[in-house]
Scaffold this motif. Structure first.
Motif, PDB file in Angstrom:
ATOM      1  N   VAL A  74      50.349  59.271  49.715  1.00 20.72           N
ATOM      2  CA  VAL A  74      50.942  58.264  48.806  1.00 20.72           C
ATOM      3  C   VAL A  74      51.034  56.912  49.957  1.00 20.72           C
ATOM      4  N   ILE A  75      51.452  57.051  51.077  1.00 20.99           N
ATOM      5  CA  ILE A  75      51.872  55.975  51.967  1.00 20.99           C
ATOM      6  C   ILE A  75      50.505  55.002  51.916  1.00 20.99           C
ATOM      7  N   PRO A  76      49.199  55.633  51.982  1.00 22.38           N
ATOM      8  CA  PRO A  76      47.937  54.532  52.007  1.00 22.38           C
ATOM      9  C   PRO A  76      47.623  54.119  50.784  1.00 22.38           C
ATOM     10  N   GLN A  77      48.461  54.282  49.617  1.00 21.64           N
ATOM     11  CA  GLN A  77      48.138  53.736  48.398  1.00 21.64           C
ATOM     12  C   GLN A  77      49.023  52.359  48.309  1.00 21.64           C
ATOM     13  N   PHE A  78      50.023  52.207  49.149  1.00 23.69           N
ATOM     14  CA  PHE A  78      50.930  51.284  49.116  1.00 23.69           C
ATOM     15  C   PHE A  78      50.940  50.368  50.553  1.00 23.69           C
ATOM     16  N   PHE A  79      50.754  50.795  51.500  1.00 24.62           N
ATOM     17  CA  PHE A  79      50.810  50.221  53.079  1.00 24.62           C
ATOM     18  C   PHE A  79      49.578  50.511  53.781  1.00 24.62           C
ATOM     19  N   PHE A  80      49.211  51.327  54.581  1.00 28.78           N
ATOM     20  CA  PHE A  80      48.008  51.519  55.180  1.00 28.78           C
ATOM     21  C   PHE A  80      47.493  52.933  55.431  1.00 28.78           C
ATOM     22  N   LYS A  81      46.278  53.082  55.693  1.00 24.84           N
ATOM     23  CA  LYS A  81      45.801  54.385  55.967  1.00 24.84           C
ATOM     24  C   LYS A  81      46.177  55.167  56.927  1.00 24.84           C
ATOM     25  N   VAL A  82      46.492  56.590  56.706  1.00 20.77           N
ATOM     26  CA  VAL A  82      46.958  57.295  57.784  1.00 20.77           C
ATOM     27  C   VAL A  82      46.011  58.420  57.726  1.00 20.77           C
ATOM     28  N   SER A  83      45.470  58.901  59.025  1.00 26.52           N
ATOM     29  CA  SER A  83      44.726  59.847  59.241  1.00 26.52           C
ATOM     30  C   SER A  83      45.328  61.277  58.854  1.00 26.52           C
ATOM     31  N   GLY A  84      44.437  62.367  58.656  1.00 25.99           N
ATOM     32  CA  GLY A  84      45.037  63.662  58.712  1.00 25.99           C
ATOM     33  C   GLY A  84      45.846  64.231  59.769  1.00 25.99           C
ATOM     34  N   PHE A  85      45.517  63.957  61.029  1.00 26.66           N
ATOM     35  CA  PHE A  85      46.238  64.219  62.388  1.00 26.66           C
ATOM     36  C   PHE A  85      47.527  63.225  62.513  1.00 26.66           C
ATOM     37  N   VAL A  86      47.534  62.346  61.980  1.00 27.31           N
ATOM     38  CA  VAL A  86      48.805  61.520  62.294  1.00 27.31           C
ATOM     39  C   VAL A  86      49.665  61.755  61.128  1.00 27.31           C
ATOM     40  N   ALA A  87      49.244  62.128  59.681  1.00 26.40           N
ATOM     41  CA  ALA A  87      50.032  62.438  58.834  1.00 26.40           C
ATOM     42  C   ALA A  87      50.812  63.762  59.064  1.00 26.40           C
ATOM     43  N   GLY A  88      49.978  64.702  59.328  1.00 25.66           N
ATOM     44  CA  GLY A  88      50.586  65.758  59.684  1.00 25.66           C
ATOM     45  C   GLY A  88      51.548  66.151  61.025  1.00 25.66           C
ATOM     46  N   THR A  89      51.394  65.023  61.982  1.00 25.68           N
ATOM     47  CA  THR A  89      52.498  65.051  62.883  1.00 25.68           C
ATOM     48  C   THR A  89      53.532  64.384  62.695  1.00 25.68           C
ATOM     49  N   ILE A  90      53.325  63.505  61.949  1.00 27.18           N
ATOM     50  CA  ILE A  90      54.629  62.929  61.602  1.00 27.18           C
ATOM     51  C   ILE A  90      55.613  63.642  60.453  1.00 27.18           C
ATOM     52  N   GLY A  91      54.836  64.407  59.594  1.00 27.66           N
ATOM     53  CA  GLY A  91      55.510  65.352  58.733  1.00 27.66           C
ATOM     54  C   GLY A  91      56.040  66.373  59.584  1.00 27.66           C
ATOM     55  N   LEU A  92      55.402  66.810  60.457  1.00 28.82           N
ATOM     56  CA  LEU A  92      55.952  68.219  61.216  1.00 28.82           C
ATOM     57  C   LEU A  92      57.126  67.591  62.161  1.00 28.82           C
ATOM     58  N   SER A  93      57.123  66.402  62.634  1.00 30.10           N
ATOM     59  CA  SER A  93      58.255  65.711  63.530  1.00 30.10           C
ATOM     60  C   SER A  93      59.470  65.603  62.830  1.00 30.10           C
ATOM     61  N   LEU A  94      59.301  65.124  61.393  1.00 27.58           N
ATOM     62  CA  LEU A  94      60.344  64.923  60.713  1.00 27.58           C
ATOM     63  C   LEU A  94      61.013  66.066  60.142  1.00 27.58           C
ATOM     64  N   TYR A  95      60.319  66.982  59.637  1.00 25.89           N
ATOM     65  CA  TYR A  95      60.751  68.298  59.158  1.00 25.89           C
ATOM     66  C   TYR A  95      61.501  68.943  60.314  1.00 25.89           C
ATOM     67  N   THR A  96      61.009  69.273  61.433  1.00 24.72           N
ATOM     68  CA  THR A  96      61.390  69.912  62.499  1.00 24.72           C
ATOM     69  C   THR A  96      62.739  69.429  62.928  1.00 24.72           C
ATOM     70  N   SER A  97      62.782  68.122  63.090  1.00 23.29           N
ATOM     71  CA  SER A  97      64.080  67.228  63.594  1.00 23.29           C
ATOM     72  C   SER A  97      65.091  67.342  62.837  1.00 23.29           C
ATOM     73  N   ALA A  98      64.852  67.860  61.506  1.00 27.66           N
ATOM     74  CA  ALA A  98      66.038  68.320  60.757  1.00 27.66           C
ATOM     75  C   ALA A  98      67.021  69.430  61.022  1.00 27.66           C
ATOM     76  N   PHE A  99      66.073  70.347  61.212  1.00 23.58           N
ATOM     77  CA  PHE A  99      66.354  71.713  61.535  1.00 23.58           C
ATOM     78  C   PHE A  99      66.984  71.857  63.184  1.00 23.58           C
ATOM     79  N   ILE A 100      66.266  71.032  64.170  1.00 21.66           N
ATOM     80  CA  ILE A 100      66.955  70.661  65.463  1.00 21.66           C
ATOM     81  C   ILE A 100      68.300  70.187  65.358  1.00 21.66           C
ATOM     82  N   ALA A 101      68.379  68.994  64.436  1.00 16.73           N
ATOM     83  CA  ALA A 101      69.793  68.430  64.595  1.00 16.73           C
ATOM     84  C   ALA A 101      70.705  69.379  64.070  1.00 16.73           C
TER      85      ALA A 101
END
Length: 212
Positions: A74-101
């Motif tokens: 979704v993000i690449p369609q409106f802003f900039f291209k994101v590699s699979g590694f970066v997308a996965g790392t960002i998703g993993l960071s956001l998802y895990t941070s909610a539980f850690i919080a």
């Protein structure tokens, strides 16, 4: 099994390295975000508590794969291209941070009210009291659940396989398709994940006993 490992050693090592890298990056950012939003969740200002609650409920209740796909497709369609590694790392960071919080918030709430009152009565500001008195005690309390979150983070890094993140699971899929040795391939991958998670599990137990 040994034949598969030796003939595809470079693929496994590449995937293993990318899994470690993704896990370390996501671990750092999820811990920083988790602590930050936990502090906002117990802040005396209602507006900050609302922001933290929205963030936590949003990322805690959306599947990790969906979050990752948003950044990958979704993000690449409106802003900039994101590699699979970066997308996965960002998703993993956001998802895990909610539980850690939520874990850290529970730890903060478990610290007696007298600790904050005592710190404030001794001339500390709210920020100083939280930083030097409350948070250190809370972190000691939440070490067991944090350890579980760190282990889950490593296992959840396999989400990179869905977005061509070149992690361990992605490389395993490639090897399995090319060699037709599905069972042996995924047994090897399981061993690689155990190499990552077992030492962490034992270290967190050691750390818990030491701090207790």
């Amino acid at each position: 099994m040994i034949g598969i490992l030796t003939s595809h050693w470079s693929e496994f090592i590449t995937g293993f390295g990318n899994t470690i890298l993704c896990s370390l990056i996501a671990l750092f950012f999820s811990l920083v975000l988790g602590i930050g939003f936990a502090l906002l969740e117990v802040a005396p200002i209602k507006f900050l508590r609302i922001i933290a609650k929205i963030y936590i409920e949003l990322f805690r209740n959306i599947p990790l794969l969906v979050i990752t796909m948003v950044f990958y497709l979704v993000i690449p369609q409106f802003f900039f291209k994101v590699s699979g590694f970066v997308a996965g790392t960002i998703g993993l960071s956001l998802y895990t941070s909610a539980f850690i919080a939520e874990n850290i918030r529970a730890g903060i709430n478990s610290v007696g009210d007298g600790q904050m009152e005592g710190a404030l009565s001794n001339g500390m500001t709210y920020t100083q009291a939280m930083r030097y008195v409350i948070l250190p005690q809370a972190m000691r309390i939440v070490i067991p659940p944090l350890g579980n979150q760190f282990i889950n983070l490593i296992k959840n890094s396999s989400v990179l396989a869905f977005v061509a993140g070149f992690d361990l699971m992605y490389q395993a899929d490639v090897v399995a398709l090319s060699s037709f040795q599905t069972i042996n391939t995924y047994v090897i991958v399981g061993v690689f994940y155990l190499i990552l998670t077992l030492p962490l599990s034992y270290y967190m137990r050691y750390l818990e006993k030491k701090l207790n």
